[in-house]
Design an enzyme around this catalytic site. Sequence first.
Site, PDB file in Angstrom:
ATOM      1  N   LEU A 127       0.759  -1.334  -0.046  1.00 65.46           N
ATOM      2  CA  LEU A 127      -0.049   0.036  -0.065  1.00 65.46           C
ATOM      3  C   LEU A 127       0.838   1.140  -0.079  1.00 65.46           C
ATOM      4  O   LEU A 127       0.859   2.141  -0.619  1.00 65.46           O
ATOM      5  CB  LEU A 127      -0.907  -0.027   1.054  1.00 65.46           C
ATOM      6  CG  LEU A 127      -1.533   1.323   1.592  1.00 65.46           C
ATOM      7  CD1 LEU A 127      -2.811   1.673   0.506  1.00 65.46           C
ATOM      8  CD2 LEU A 127      -2.314   1.214   3.003  1.00 65.46           C
ATOM      9  N   GLU A 365       1.247   0.112  10.462  1.00 68.47           N
ATOM     10  CA  GLU A 365      -0.199  -0.227  10.168  1.00 68.47           C
ATOM     11  C   GLU A 365      -1.270   0.920  10.461  1.00 68.47           C
ATOM     12  O   GLU A 365      -2.102   0.797  11.304  1.00 68.47           O
ATOM     13  CB  GLU A 365      -0.546  -1.474  10.950  1.00 68.47           C
ATOM     14  CG  GLU A 365      -0.019  -2.674  10.076  1.00 68.47           C
ATOM     15  CD  GLU A 365      -0.544  -3.924  10.858  1.00 68.47           C
ATOM     16  OE1 GLU A 365      -1.767  -4.023  11.428  1.00 68.47           O
ATOM     17  OE2 GLU A 365       0.342  -4.898  10.855  1.00 68.47           O
TER      18      GLU A 365
HETATM   19  C1  FAD Z   1       9.153  -2.242   9.454  1.00 64.59           C
HETATM   20  C2  FAD Z   1       7.848  -1.670   8.571  1.00 64.59           C
HETATM   21  C3  FAD Z   1       6.821  -2.393   8.063  1.00 64.59           C
HETATM   22  C4  FAD Z   1       5.798  -2.086   7.182  1.00 64.59           C
HETATM   23  N1  FAD Z   1       5.181  -2.684   6.552  1.00 64.59           N
HETATM   24  C5  FAD Z   1       4.255  -2.346   5.676  1.00 64.59           C
HETATM   25  C6  FAD Z   1       3.522  -3.340   4.715  1.00 64.59           C
HETATM   26  O1  FAD Z   1       3.540  -4.433   4.897  1.00 64.59           O
HETATM   27  N2  FAD Z   1       2.743  -2.644   3.909  1.00 64.59           N
HETATM   28  C7  FAD Z   1       2.726  -1.257   3.677  1.00 64.59           C
HETATM   29  O2  FAD Z   1       1.887  -0.929   2.508  1.00 64.59           O
HETATM   30  N3  FAD Z   1       3.246  -0.444   4.563  1.00 64.59           N
HETATM   31  C8  FAD Z   1       4.079  -0.969   5.474  1.00 64.59           C
HETATM   32  N4  FAD Z   1       4.997  -0.145   6.303  1.00 64.59           N
HETATM   33  C9  FAD Z   1       4.622   1.389   6.107  1.00 64.59           C
HETATM   34  C10 FAD Z   1       3.909   2.093   7.442  1.00 64.59           C
HETATM   35  O3  FAD Z   1       2.441   1.578   7.348  1.00 64.59           O
HETATM   36  C11 FAD Z   1       3.889   3.523   7.283  1.00 64.59           C
HETATM   37  O4  FAD Z   1       5.355   3.887   7.568  1.00 64.59           O
HETATM   38  C12 FAD Z   1       3.119   4.326   8.309  1.00 64.59           C
HETATM   39  O5  FAD Z   1       1.650   4.148   7.413  1.00 64.59           O
HETATM   40  C13 FAD Z   1       3.282   5.471   8.457  1.00 64.59           C
HETATM   41  O6  FAD Z   1       3.565   6.264   7.092  1.00 64.59           O
HETATM   42  P1  FAD Z   1       5.129   7.207   6.848  1.00 64.59           P
HETATM   43  O7  FAD Z   1       6.093   6.271   7.580  1.00 64.59           O
HETATM   44  O8  FAD Z   1       5.133   7.538   5.650  1.00 64.59           O
HETATM   45  O9  FAD Z   1       4.797   8.442   8.029  1.00 64.59           O
HETATM   46  P2  FAD Z   1       3.999   9.642   7.642  1.00 64.59           P
HETATM   47  O10 FAD Z   1       2.901   9.542   6.954  1.00 64.59           O
HETATM   48  O11 FAD Z   1       5.010  10.699   6.787  1.00 64.59           O
HETATM   49  O12 FAD Z   1       3.746  10.398   8.881  1.00 64.59           O
HETATM   50  C14 FAD Z   1       4.828  11.141   9.705  1.00 64.59           C
HETATM   51  C15 FAD Z   1       4.224  11.415  11.087  1.00 64.59           C
HETATM   52  O13 FAD Z   1       3.212  12.472  10.732  1.00 64.59           O
HETATM   53  C16 FAD Z   1       1.951  11.966  11.489  1.00 64.59           C
HETATM   54  N5  FAD Z   1       0.826  12.380  10.610  1.00 64.59           N
HETATM   55  C17 FAD Z   1       0.692  12.363   9.116  1.00 64.59           C
HETATM   56  N6  FAD Z   1      -0.650  12.681   9.095  1.00 64.59           N
HETATM   57  C18 FAD Z   1      -1.141  13.145   9.869  1.00 64.59           C
HETATM   58  C19 FAD Z   1      -2.412  13.641  10.391  1.00 64.59           C
HETATM   59  N7  FAD Z   1      -3.287  13.919   9.389  1.00 64.59           N
HETATM   60  N8  FAD Z   1      -2.791  14.116  11.593  1.00 64.59           N
HETATM   61  C20 FAD Z   1      -1.880  13.659  12.581  1.00 64.59           C
HETATM   62  N9  FAD Z   1      -0.490  13.293  12.350  1.00 64.59           N
HETATM   63  C21 FAD Z   1      -0.394  12.880  10.969  1.00 64.59           C
HETATM   64  C22 FAD Z   1       2.161  10.350  11.485  1.00 64.59           C
HETATM   65  O14 FAD Z   1       1.272   9.958  12.511  1.00 64.59           O
HETATM   66  C23 FAD Z   1       3.585  10.275  11.913  1.00 64.59           C
HETATM   67  O15 FAD Z   1       3.818  10.518  13.130  1.00 64.59           O
HETATM   68  C24 FAD Z   1       5.920  -0.598   7.245  1.00 64.59           C
HETATM   69  C25 FAD Z   1       6.932   0.294   7.703  1.00 64.59           C
HETATM   70  C26 FAD Z   1       7.658  -0.280   8.374  1.00 64.59           C
HETATM   71  C27 FAD Z   1       8.707   0.552   9.039  1.00 64.59           C
END
Ligand code: FAD
Length: 381
Positions: A127, A365
Amino acid sequence: MDNTSQSDDLRLTLDTVDRFVDRHIPIDELRRRDREHAPPFDLMPMLGAAGLLGLPFPTEFGGQALPWSVVARVEERLGYRAAMLGTLFDTTVCFGGMSLLTYGTERQRAELLPRMIRGEALFALALTEPGAGSDAGAIQTRAKKVDGGWRVTGRKTWSSNAKQSTFMVTPCRTDPNARGSRGITMMLIAPDATGVHMTELSKIGNAGLTSWDIGLDDVFVSDDDVMGEVDRGFYNLMSTLHYARAGLAASAVGQAQRAVDIAIEHARDRAQFGQPISAFQVIQHRIADMQMRVDQARLITYHLADLISDGKPCRREAAQAKVIATEALHYVADHGMQILASAGYASESDMQRIWRDARLYTFGEGSNEIQRNIIAKELGL
Ligand SMILES: Cc1cc2nc3c(=O)[nH]c(=O)nc-3n(C[C@H](O)[C@H](O)[C@H](O)COP(=O)(O)OP(=O)(O)OC[C@H]3O[C@@H](n4cnc5c(N)ncnc54)[C@H](O)[C@@H]3O)c2cc1C
């Protein structure tokens, strides 16, 4: 099912989990796999043969049709005893199996669910994209209609176990004019399909799963591999996320209880100033706070599992359980490290592994900020 047969099913299933862990992934083996970054993919067919991958699925596919309340307790036990196996269980059962069951086509279900239940087919969710993390509706991976299927181009990132999966459950934008959650379709893409390029990402914890950056370069996806209705993929995905949140919450409860138990054992064994450190009230209170957090998390997680078992709406409860359980785990792992001090900081300590792994769960997640947004919305704010 009456309560007696439910508790018999649960006892037998948890006995199976314990026997499986004792035989295939006891603590020394778990530590080795963590140290050597060796995820337990090889154990999946055996987990399938033990009947554990089919728990929530209908018997017609080889499953056991047990309620989610049993699944949650299995995930908790795996979290307690062999968390990396629990994580693999979750991604396969929730992202793969429950997606197929909820919005897969009849053919996909008939072909893939029995293989998944036997542990012969693994699934990943692809995703997240470089520009679409929390804002999942911002995905740009584009699928263009061609004769007999779709051509997919884009990039996904941080997809767990993608390379080892049979299929990646992959949301793609099928309507370029639609915005946000509209115009997205779920597709099954094989990791070895022509045009798929994978680069492994390194990370600080969760050595039991692999993480991949995925280039999709004009990948052909046949119409047969489209899941659910075209352009309605985001809603399909949302309709299954509570399973993954319930799984993560249950695993977090198990891992958190493990951290508390390690802390108690250490506090009893370690003497300073002529007495066990467990005699200091500050340590006792810290452990009491830790256990209270775990018990709170367990209650909401079981409540969520009961709602899922009864087929009741649970969007708010799923978000709440995910937040409460992952924050409980984060809290107890951190306080556990404080109680163990240098003993916890050593590479061979189980506490440091739990602490490193735990760091992911409050943002993975669907971050806890996004869960709080969901809870607020469900409250009408
Ligand atoms: C080890 C690992 C395994 C993973 N496995 C999968 C997988 O199998 N499949 C998959 O699709 N993804 C996977 N992910 C991705 C994971 O789901 C994302 O890291 C997560 O959704 C957060 O996205 P981001 O890291 O881009 O953070 P960002 O979206 O950039 O967020 C950064 C910060 O801003 C905050 N933030 C963003 N928007 C808002 C808002 N509207 N209101 C308040 N706060 C906000 C967030 O909460 C966070 O604290 C994985 C990640 C890791 C590290």
